[in-house]
Scaffold this active site. Structure first.
Site, PDB file in Angstrom:
ATOM      1  N   ASP A   1      87.342  56.931  60.707  1.00  0.00           N
ATOM      2  CA  ASP A   1      88.712  56.826  60.190  1.00  0.00           C
ATOM      3  C   ASP A   1      89.171  55.389  60.404  1.00  0.00           C
ATOM      4  OD1 ASP A   1      91.481  56.855  59.863  1.00  0.00           O
ATOM      5  OD2 ASP A   1      91.692  58.877  60.688  1.00  0.00           O
ATOM      6  N   ILE A   9      85.922  54.224  43.616  1.00  0.00           N
ATOM      7  CA  ILE A   9      85.534  52.811  43.496  1.00  0.00           C
ATOM      8  C   ILE A   9      84.548  52.432  44.610  1.00  0.00           C
ATOM      9  CG2 ILE A   9      86.422  50.446  43.643  1.00  0.00           C
ATOM     10  CD1 ILE A   9      89.064  51.555  42.357  1.00  0.00           C
ATOM     11  N   TYR A  23     103.067  51.788  49.261  1.00  0.00           N
ATOM     12  CA  TYR A  23     101.818  51.309  48.645  1.00  0.00           C
ATOM     13  C   TYR A  23     101.984  49.859  48.160  1.00  0.00           C
ATOM     14  CZ  TYR A  23      97.628  51.466  45.663  1.00  0.00           C
ATOM     15  OH  TYR A  23      96.412  51.216  45.092  1.00  0.00           O
TER      16      TYR A  23
HETATM   17  P1  NDP Z   1      89.657  57.605  46.123  1.00  0.00           P
HETATM   18  O1  NDP Z   1      90.762  58.468  46.623  1.00  0.00           O
HETATM   19  O2  NDP Z   1      88.644  58.161  45.184  1.00  0.00           O
HETATM   20  O3  NDP Z   1      88.909  56.925  47.343  1.00  0.00           O
HETATM   21  C1  NDP Z   1      89.601  56.485  48.489  1.00  0.00           C
HETATM   22  C2  NDP Z   1      88.597  56.241  49.572  1.00  0.00           C
HETATM   23  O4  NDP Z   1      89.283  55.793  50.740  1.00  0.00           O
HETATM   24  C3  NDP Z   1      87.830  57.500  49.940  1.00  0.00           C
HETATM   25  O5  NDP Z   1      86.462  57.190  50.050  1.00  0.00           O
HETATM   26  C4  NDP Z   1      88.411  57.874  51.292  1.00  0.00           C
HETATM   27  O6  NDP Z   1      87.402  58.446  52.110  1.00  0.00           O
HETATM   28  C5  NDP Z   1      88.782  56.510  51.848  1.00  0.00           C
HETATM   29  N1  NDP Z   1      89.800  56.612  52.893  1.00  0.00           N
HETATM   30  C6  NDP Z   1      91.120  56.899  52.773  1.00  0.00           C
HETATM   31  N2  NDP Z   1      91.700  56.923  53.976  1.00  0.00           N
HETATM   32  C7  NDP Z   1      90.725  56.645  54.884  1.00  0.00           C
HETATM   33  C8  NDP Z   1      90.696  56.546  56.303  1.00  0.00           C
HETATM   34  N3  NDP Z   1      91.794  56.717  57.056  1.00  0.00           N
HETATM   35  N4  NDP Z   1      89.513  56.264  56.897  1.00  0.00           N
HETATM   36  C9  NDP Z   1      88.387  56.091  56.174  1.00  0.00           C
HETATM   37  N5  NDP Z   1      88.352  56.173  54.826  1.00  0.00           N
HETATM   38  C10 NDP Z   1      89.504  56.454  54.197  1.00  0.00           C
HETATM   39  O7  NDP Z   1      90.420  56.369  45.442  1.00  0.00           O
HETATM   40  P2  NDP Z   1      89.903  55.038  44.715  1.00  0.00           P
HETATM   41  O8  NDP Z   1      88.433  54.943  44.702  1.00  0.00           O
HETATM   42  O9  NDP Z   1      90.640  54.954  43.452  1.00  0.00           O
HETATM   43  O10 NDP Z   1      90.549  53.947  45.700  1.00  0.00           O
HETATM   44  C11 NDP Z   1      89.803  52.891  46.276  1.00  0.00           C
HETATM   45  C12 NDP Z   1      90.712  51.681  46.425  1.00  0.00           C
HETATM   46  O11 NDP Z   1      91.113  51.248  45.123  1.00  0.00           O
HETATM   47  C13 NDP Z   1      92.004  51.956  47.208  1.00  0.00           C
HETATM   48  O12 NDP Z   1      92.244  50.894  48.099  1.00  0.00           O
HETATM   49  C14 NDP Z   1      93.080  51.989  46.123  1.00  0.00           C
HETATM   50  O13 NDP Z   1      94.332  51.582  46.605  1.00  0.00           O
HETATM   51  C15 NDP Z   1      92.509  51.004  45.109  1.00  0.00           C
HETATM   52  N6  NDP Z   1      93.036  51.166  43.758  1.00  0.00           N
HETATM   53  C16 NDP Z   1      92.786  52.309  43.020  1.00  0.00           C
HETATM   54  C17 NDP Z   1      93.312  52.429  41.743  1.00  0.00           C
HETATM   55  C18 NDP Z   1      93.083  53.640  40.883  1.00  0.00           C
HETATM   56  O14 NDP Z   1      93.703  53.744  39.801  1.00  0.00           O
HETATM   57  N7  NDP Z   1      92.208  54.560  41.257  1.00  0.00           N
HETATM   58  C19 NDP Z   1      94.154  51.370  41.151  1.00  0.00           C
HETATM   59  C20 NDP Z   1      94.333  50.221  42.008  1.00  0.00           C
HETATM   60  C21 NDP Z   1      93.798  50.134  43.253  1.00  0.00           C
HETATM   61  P3  NDP Z   1      87.533  59.861  52.875  1.00  0.00           P
HETATM   62  O15 NDP Z   1      88.399  60.737  52.054  1.00  0.00           O
HETATM   63  O16 NDP Z   1      86.103  60.289  53.002  1.00  0.00           O
HETATM   64  O17 NDP Z   1      88.122  59.484  54.185  1.00  0.00           O
END
Ligand code: NDP
Length: 252
Positions: free
Chosen positions: A58, A17, A151
């Protein structure tokens, strides 16, 4: 819609997203800071954006969060829009030995980072009369699966944090809103540690829990975020916009 010369931070811009949001903002003229820990994935997204600032950071680390805001303002000269999108989930029973460690990690990523980045960004966003979008989940509104208390609690906290800050920042002309997706096809499920077959089974299960019998693409969520970030939404603050394929209205 145009975001010409608007400066936008997208956390979790390396994937799913967040990547879709960053690419869409950039295609409409915004200057983008994309944030994540995975350098390779960040560079892949950066190739689809116009001269982005890439920050390997991070969001659970305070010095990294200071760097995100300070480097953005130094590089682009201001900050208009913050998208708190980075998020993780953990399958954790309240009975697990790891319950509190998982809780701390999920809360640090999904809510504490949003609070601290908002705290650091607000003085800059007040100057530009910009806005903040927090990416929550329908899991804040309804218990959708077992062993998801970390969560669910983090996203419910994010929703009410948003309303509280929206109330406070309204007098400065700053809007703060929530976008709450239902199931979206991203790496989110894979990051729970599931193999390919388990991931497909999970998406199939989530699809069946929607009234429209579908899972969203990240671009659909990005469209909603850009609408809320634009002047078209100038009267909207403290609001939660759900895009969940009717997960909340499915009837037996
Ligand atoms: P992804 O796992 O594809 O993306 C998650 C993102 O969060 C990655 O870019 C990751 O970057 C980043 N991230 C996680 N932890 C850290 C950290 N400690 N520091 C920096 N960056 C971090 O998942 P989505 O795109 O699906 O998720 C995006 C948002 O949407 C989230 O908040 C999720 O809760 C929400 N969401 C998603 C749903 C779904 O069905 N997919 C449904 C409802 C809500 P990197 O790994 O490079 O650190």
């Amino acid at each position: 819609m145009s975001f010409n010369d608007k400066v936008v931070i997208v956390t979790g811009g390396s994937s799913g997203i967040g990547a879709a949001i960053a690419i869409k903002f950039s295609s409409l003229g915004a200057k983008i800071t994309i944030v994540g820990r995975n350098e390779q994935k960040l560079h892949a997204v950066a190739k689809k954006c116009e001269n982005p600032l890439i920050l390997i950071a991070d969001v659970t680390k305070e010095n990294d969060m200071k760097k995100i805001v300070n480097d953005t303002v130094k590089h682009f000269g201001k900050l208009d829009i913050l998208v708190n999108n980075a998020g993780i989930a953990r399958n954790t029973s309240i009975l697990n030995e790891n319950a509190m460690a998982d809780y701390d990690q999920v809360m640090a990523t999904n809510i504490r980072s949003c609070v601290y980045l908002t705290h650091l960004s607000a003085p800059h966003i007040i100057k530009t009369k910009g806005n903040i979008i927090n990416i929550s989940s329908i899991a804040a509104l309804k218990v959708l699966s077992k062993q998801a208390f970390t969560y669910n609690a983090s996203k419910a906290a994010l929703d009410h944090f948003t309303r509280s800050v929206a109330s406070e920042l309204a007098s400065y002309g700053v809007r703060v809103n929530v976008v709450s997706p239902g199931p979206v096809r991203t790496d989110f499920i894979e990051n729970l540690g599931l193999d390919k077959a388990q991931q497909e089974a999970a998406f199939d299960h989530m699809r069946k829990m929607t009234a429209l019998d579908r899972v969203s693409d990240p671009e659909e969520i990005a469209d909603l975020v850009l609408f809320l970030a634009s002047d078209k939404a100038k009267g909207i603050t403290g609001a939660t916009f759900v895009s969940d394929n009717g997960s909340m209205v499915i009837a037996d």
